[in-house]
Each structure stands twice: as structure tokens, then as C-alpha cells.
Enzyme design. Structure first.
Site, mmCIF file in Angstrom:
data_model
loop_
_atom_site.group_PDB
_atom_site.id
_atom_site.type_symbol
_atom_site.label_atom_id
_atom_site.label_comp_id
_atom_site.label_asym_id
_atom_site.label_seq_id
_atom_site.Cartn_x
_atom_site.Cartn_y
_atom_site.Cartn_z
ATOM 1 N N GLU A 1 -4.874 7.316 -3.546
ATOM 2 C CA GLU A 1 -5.345 6.067 -2.934
ATOM 3 C C GLU A 1 -5.615 5.003 -4.001
ATOM 4 O O GLU A 1 -5.469 3.807 -3.731
ATOM 5 C CB GLU A 1 -6.604 6.356 -2.102
ATOM 6 N N HIS B 1 0.836 -1.212 0.000
ATOM 7 C CA HIS B 1 0.000 0.000 0.000
ATOM 8 C C HIS B 1 0.872 1.264 0.000
ATOM 9 O O HIS B 1 0.733 2.127 -0.872
ATOM 10 C CB HIS B 1 -0.911 -0.030 1.233
ATOM 11 N N GLU B 2 1.779 1.341 0.951
ATOM 12 C CA GLU B 2 2.601 2.552 1.062
ATOM 13 C C GLU B 2 3.551 2.671 -0.123
ATOM 14 O O GLU B 2 3.870 3.771 -0.568
ATOM 15 C CB GLU B 2 3.366 2.576 2.390
HETATM 16 ZN ZN ZN Z 1 -3.391 5.146 1.575
#
Ligand code: ZN
Length: 497
Positions: free
Chosen positions: A291, A261-262
Site C-alpha cells: 500500500e 493507485h493500482e
Molecule cells: Zn491499495
């Protein structure tokens, strides 16, 4: 033209430097700083913020963009200079609307409210947090008024994170999602225990696997770092200085998904065209687009079967005692399990959207004055029971779980779900250009996908509005249908397996 453009770029370059210094102070606070440094750090951050506010709203920036207007008009819409002048004017006009006193009052109140929230959450005591939340809401509403006239106060909040997005459009998208998500939860949610062992997964091995993922996805260690923290995040301190953070627990492998995710957030920043460095265009186009990329790498890639065909043997090798005898299909099912649960941040791909819808509905009620802060826990719990079918046992697992409102962030939550929706639209577009993506994932090859995303999305930075950027990369506006089809397809396959 040239002296004015040079001066504008010099001023914007200094602002960008100060912003990165601010990011470094924040990264250090979360990753390295001894706890007693907190008070000094709060003062440093607030000093820097007021310097930044003065610089961003300086009269001279307005004069320069005014002077450069004819030049900007003479350029093609997508030229770097035209975009820079357009975006700078818009940022400047927006920031000038908010009086300095209100901006610093919000800043100070948010810091105090955050500390109150941390304690209140620990003790699950909404009453202790209520006055702070009332104060944050009141200040945020005063901030909204600075942007009058508007149709819907919620539009003003959204516009801060997702320029041009409107509440009625979000309502429409969520209106499509909710009945379908509810049906999927009804059909597929299970309370069964996972048949994959719950660790222990030694942290050093988790960290090594996380590093391997970042490398494979396209992060390079001359430009990236990965450090442990409590609440993971990504900071960009320079085009070639990307700080990822993660959080490790011996009892599960969540950290691998956090790393993906990061890393997705990091790749967005890492991929901006270097010609845009030290300008306000040198970042992702919006919260939802950012996102969309963390979710694309974490979910669309990182929860897919082809990906695990490649990676699972390595994970088994790292934890032979725990996973040695757990077959791939069982593991893959466990990382995609639909489960009714209380905490948004831990939710699976299907229930996640329902957690967001709850917050979106309540925020609108609060902002419109139809719901009082003191009635918020009750409203939360009753709507939560309708959407997720669970009785919230205490406020720590309910209304107190997220930091956003405590920090005065209203209108941010919807961008998480818009990002989920976009992640699938963008991945499908990439798949049209690279038809053998799955075969590549099975071999641990991600560079074609990364190249495509960099070329078609990351390199653009913030040159265009979110809607323009989405049109360019996805070939159309935000659309919930591909996302729903993706979820249905995945769950059907898992149910058959
Ligand atoms: Zn995020």
C-alpha cells in the site's frame, strides 16, 4: 544439497503456478465472467484452494527445509537461497497450525457471508448481516487460537498481513497520528462545494488518460492490462502479466487516481527480481509495503502540484468544455480538499487515517470480547461522531460499507494507514538520491523515481521481513512524523494559495 534444493524449488514453483491460476480465476470473475458463472466459479476456487492447502502444508516441504537448514546457515543472510529457505519454513509452519477443516470452513463461511453482506448493505440492514458477522468472528477467533500462546490475539491477526507487527506498536503510531490529524481536520476541513465543475467527463477520454499515466509511471503494454471493473484491484498472473483494473464515473475524475493507485501495486510486482520468479518470494514484502507504493504513486506523486503542472493541460485538453476555464491552482486544491465524509474509500489524505483508527479500535474490542457484534453499529456511530464530527444516517454509510469483516478479514485495516505513513518516508529517501524530483515531475518524467524504487524496494520481493525491508529502503523503522510534516506542509501551501 542440490537435489533437495531442486525438489523444493520444483514444489514451490508448482504452488506458485496454482496461485496464479487462482488469481486468473479471480480476475476473470471480476472482469469478464457472465453473472451466471458464479456458482461454478465458487466450486472451482474452493477445489483449487484445497489443492493448494495440501501442497503448501505437505510433509515433504518440512523435510526438505529441515535438510537444507545447514546449507542455509552457511550462506549470507541476504542470499536468495537463504531467504527462500527461511521464508518457506516460516510459511509452512504457520499454515500447518491451522487444521484443514477449519481453513475450509472459513473459506466457505466467507463466501456465504459475502453474499449476505452485499444484500444487507444494499438495504442498509445490519440485522440481516449480524448472524454472518458473528459466525465470521467466531471462526476467526478459533483460527487465532491455533497460534497460541500469544500476548494479544490482535497480534496474531496483524501478523498474517504484516509479519512481526504488533498491536501495541500500531497503537503507539496511531496515538501520535490521531491528535495531529484531528487538529488538521479542525483547521482545514471545509464543506464548501468544489469550484471545479462535476463533469461530464466522457469515459473513453478518462481511460486514455489513465493509460498515459500507467505508461509514464513505467508500465508497458506487453506486460500490463487495464480493464474496467466495479471494485478496482490489481492481480499479478506472472512477472510479465500484470492486470490493473479501474472504475469510471462520468461525474468525476476519481478513475485517474485509481489508475495511479493500482499501477503502484502493479509496479511492486513487476519489479521483483526475475531470479525469484515462481517462489514465495516473488511478491511484495507485506500489505503495508504494498500500500505504501500504491499511495506513493497516487498521492505523493499524483496529488502534488509539480505533477499537475505537467498533467493538467492534458486533462484540460481532454475535457475542454468542462475544465477549459478552470485554472490549475483551483483544480489542484479540489483534488486535495479536506472534507469530513462517511466513506473511507473516498476519503482525502487527512481524514483517511481517522477512518482507519475507528476500525482498528472496534476490531480490538470485538476480538477481545469487550464489544458484542449486536452493539457494533452503535459503537461505530458514536466513535465516528467523535472522530469525524458527523452523525451516521444509516448503516450503509456506516458499519456496512467495507467488505473486509464480511470476508473474515480482521487486522487488515491498520496496514492501509501504515502504508500511507511509509509512502512519505520512502518518497523522502528517494528524494535524497534524486534531488530534482519535482522538476522531473513537471516534465512528466518518472523513470528515475521508478528505477530508484525498483532497485531499493521492488526487486527485493519478499526476501526479508517487513521490518528489515523498511529498514533497508527507508533507513529506519516506521515513523509517523514525516507523514504529518508532509500533510502540514501541503495544507499550509494550499491555504496560502
Ligand atoms: Zn491499495
Amino acid at each position: 544439497v542440490e537435489p533437495a534444493l531442486d525438489e523444493l524449488k520444483r514444489r514451490l514453483g508448482e504452488i506458485a503456478d496454482l496461485e496464479r491460476i487462482q488469481s486468473l480465476l479471480h480476475w476473470d470473475l471480476e472482469v469478464l465472467m457472465p453473472p451466471s458463472g458464479q456458482d461454478a466459479r465458487a466450486e472451482q476456487l474452493s477445489t483449487l484452494e484445497s489443492i493448494l492447502h495440501d501442497r503448501r502444508t505437505h510433509d515433504r516441504i518440512g523435510e526438505l527445509v529441515e535438510q537444507l537448514e545447514p546449507y542455509a546457515k552457511s550462506l549470507p543472510h541476504d542470499s536468495d537461497d537463504a531467504c527462500l529457505i527461511r521464508v518457506t519454513r516460516r510459511d509452512w509452519e504457520r499454515e500447518r497450525r491451522v487444521p484443514t477443516e477449519l481453513a475450509s470452513e472459513l473459506e466457505g463461511a466467507a463466501a456465504a457471508s459475502y453474499r449476505t453482506w452485499v444484500r444487507a448493505r444494499e438495504e442498509s440492514d445490519f440485522g440481516a448481516f449480524r448472524p454472518s458477522l458473528e459466525r465470521m468472528l467466531e471462526l476467526r477467533l478459533r483460527w487465532v487460537e491455533c497460534f497460541a500462546p500469544y500476548d494479544d490475539p490482535y497480534d496474531v491477526l496483524l501478523d498474517e498481513h504484516e509479519r512481526g507487527m504488533r498491536a501495541d506498536r500500531v497503537r503507539e503510531i496511531f496515538g501520535t497520528l490521531v491528535p495531529e490529524l484531528l487538529a488538521l481536520v479542525n483547521e482545514h476541513a471545509s464543506d464548501e462545494e468544489d469550484d471545479v465543475p462535476a463533469g461530464p467527463f466522457p469515459i473513453a477520454a478518462q481511460e486514455a488518460l489513465s493509460r498515459e499515466l500507467v505508461e509514464r509511471f513505467g508500465g508497458t503494454w506487453d506486460a500490463f492490462r487495464l480493464d474496467p471493473t466495479v471494485h478496482p484491484f490489481m492481480e499479478e498472473l506472472g512477472l510479465r502479466d500484470i492486470r490493473l483494473t479501474s472504475h469510471y464515473r462520468e461525474s468525476d475524475l476519481t478513475a485517474l487516481f485509481t489508475a495511479m493507485h493500482e499501477c503502484g501495486h502493479g509496479l511492486v510486482e513487476f519489479g521483483v527480481n526475475p531470479a525469484l520468479d515462481r517462489t514465495p518470494l516473488c511478491e511484495g514484502a507485506s500489505s503495508a509495503l504494498h500500500e505504501s507504493q500504491s499511495r506513493l504513486w497516487e498521492n505523493v506523486v499524483g496529488r502534488s502540484l509539480p505533477f499537475w503542472r505537467w498533467f493538467y493541460p492534458r486533462v484540460q485538453q481532454a475535457f475542454p468544455d468542462v475544465l477549459g476555464s478552470a485554472p490549475l491552482d483551483r483544480f489542484h486544491r479540489s483534488v486535495n480538499r479536506v472534507r469530513r465524509s462517511f466513506i473511507r474509500a473516498d476519503a482525502d489524505e487527512v481524514t483517511y487515517g481517522l477512518h482507519i483508527v475507528l476500525r482498528f479500535e472496534l476490531e480490538q474490542e470485538l476480538v477481545a470480547g469487550r464489544l458484542a457484534v449486536e452493539d457494533l453499529p452503535e459503537a461505530w456511530n458514536s466513535r465516528f461522531a467523535e472522530l469525524l464530527g458527523l452523525e451516521v444516517p444509516d448503516d450503509r454509510l456506516g458499519v456496512l460499507q467495507d467488505v473486509h469483516w464480511a470476508s473474515g478479514l480482521f487486522g487488515y485495516f491498520p496496514t492501509y494507514q501504515l502504508g500511507n505513513v511509509l509512502s512519505v518516508q520512502i518518497a523522502e529517501k528517494a528524494r535524497e538520491s534524486i534531488p530534482d524530483l519535482d522538476a522531473r515531475f513537471e516534465r512528466g518524467e518518472f523513470s528515475e523515481l521508478h528505477d530508484w524504487l525498483r532497485e531499493n524496494l521492488y526487486s527485493l520481493g519478499r526476501k526479508f521481513t517487513p521490518a528489515e525491508t523498511i529498514e533497508r529502503v527507508a533507513g529506519g523503522p516506521i515513523d509517523a512524523q514525516p507523514y504529518l510534516a508532509y500533510l502540514r506542509g501541503k495544507l499550509d501551501t494550499l491555504a496560502e494559495a
